[in-house]
Scaffold this active site. Structure first.
Site, PDB file in Angstrom:
ATOM      1  N   LYS A   1       0.816  -1.214   0.000  1.00 27.03           N
ATOM      2  CA  LYS A   1       0.000   0.000   0.000  1.00 27.03           C
ATOM      3  C   LYS A   1       0.850   1.264   0.000  1.00 27.03           C
ATOM      4  O   LYS A   1       0.326   2.364   0.104  1.00 27.03           O
ATOM      5  CB  LYS A   1      -0.929   0.000   1.214  1.00 27.03           C
TER       6      LYS A   1
ATOM      7  N   ASP B   1      -5.726   1.231   9.639  1.00 26.33           N
ATOM      8  CA  ASP B   1      -5.289   0.208  10.597  1.00 26.33           C
ATOM      9  C   ASP B   1      -3.767   0.188  10.659  1.00 26.33           C
ATOM     10  O   ASP B   1      -3.182  -0.500  11.479  1.00 26.33           O
ATOM     11  CB  ASP B   1      -5.765  -1.181  10.163  1.00 26.33           C
TER      12      ASP B   1
END
Length: 195
Positions: free
Chosen positions: A117, A149
């Protein structure tokens, strides 16, 4: 399903519709594959709202287009620490399960963030900073934020540090202290919420 060389394909699924092809020796009933029990029965869940025959719209083009891809690629490749990620081939596994080839792109080293990511959050931050600059606001006057998260927040925080803007990252109550510190390591302010 076979590829153009007649080799079995492990899985193929159309986004809107289509079959899932299982490797040689597998079945939709979860029977053994190469002497090993499959963990779960593969299942295709088509998107009932998708129509692959529908025309591409300007609204979709604003989100995903050849121009957008070219812009993102040019931006990311311009970053000082950009390096292509390695593609690892797994011929032994491919042979074991009866497919022509298996390869994976290893994103674990991307910008030192340890996450695939790493690109999205930093690129979104770059777009925000660029738009602010076009409006006459310097990066130091820009604050970016996101909820995460962990991985996405690290990417946004890293991008903010690289571009000279401020980042405020929201995490929920159960995100570990280690993930929180990993985001803070890039200079972001991290706010924990009850949710």
């Amino acid at each position: 399903h076979a590829d153009r060389h007649g080799r079995r394909v492990i899985a193929r699924a159309d986004v809107a519709h289509g079959p899932v092809a299982l490797p040689k020796g597998a079945s939709a009933q979860g029977r053994p594959l190469g002497g090993k029990q499959m963990a779960a029965t593969p299942k295709l869940v088509p998107n009932a709202g998708a129509d692959k025959r529908a025309p591409w719209t300007p609204k979709q083009d604003a989100i995903l287009s050849d121009r957008g891809l070219a812009d993102a690629w040019a931006e990311i490749r311009s970053w000082a620490s950009y390096r292509p990620t390695p593609l690892h081939r797994l011929p032994g596994l491919a042979a074991e399960i009866g497919v022509g080839e298996i390869a994976y792109k290893d994103e674990s080293g991307r910008f030192g963030l340890g996450s695939f990511k790493a690109l999205g959050g930093a690129y979104a931050t770059a777009r925000v900073v660029r738009a602010a600059g076009e409006a006459g606001r310097p990066p130091k006057d820009v604050t970016v934020c996101c909820a995460t998260d962990g991985n996405h927040g690290r990417s946004v925080a890293w991008g903010a540090r690289m571009l000279g803007c401020r980042a405020v990252i929201f995490i929920h109550a159960t995100v570990s202290e280690g993930r929180k510190r990993a985001i803070e390591a890039y200079g972001a302010e991290v706010r924990r919420t009850a949710g």
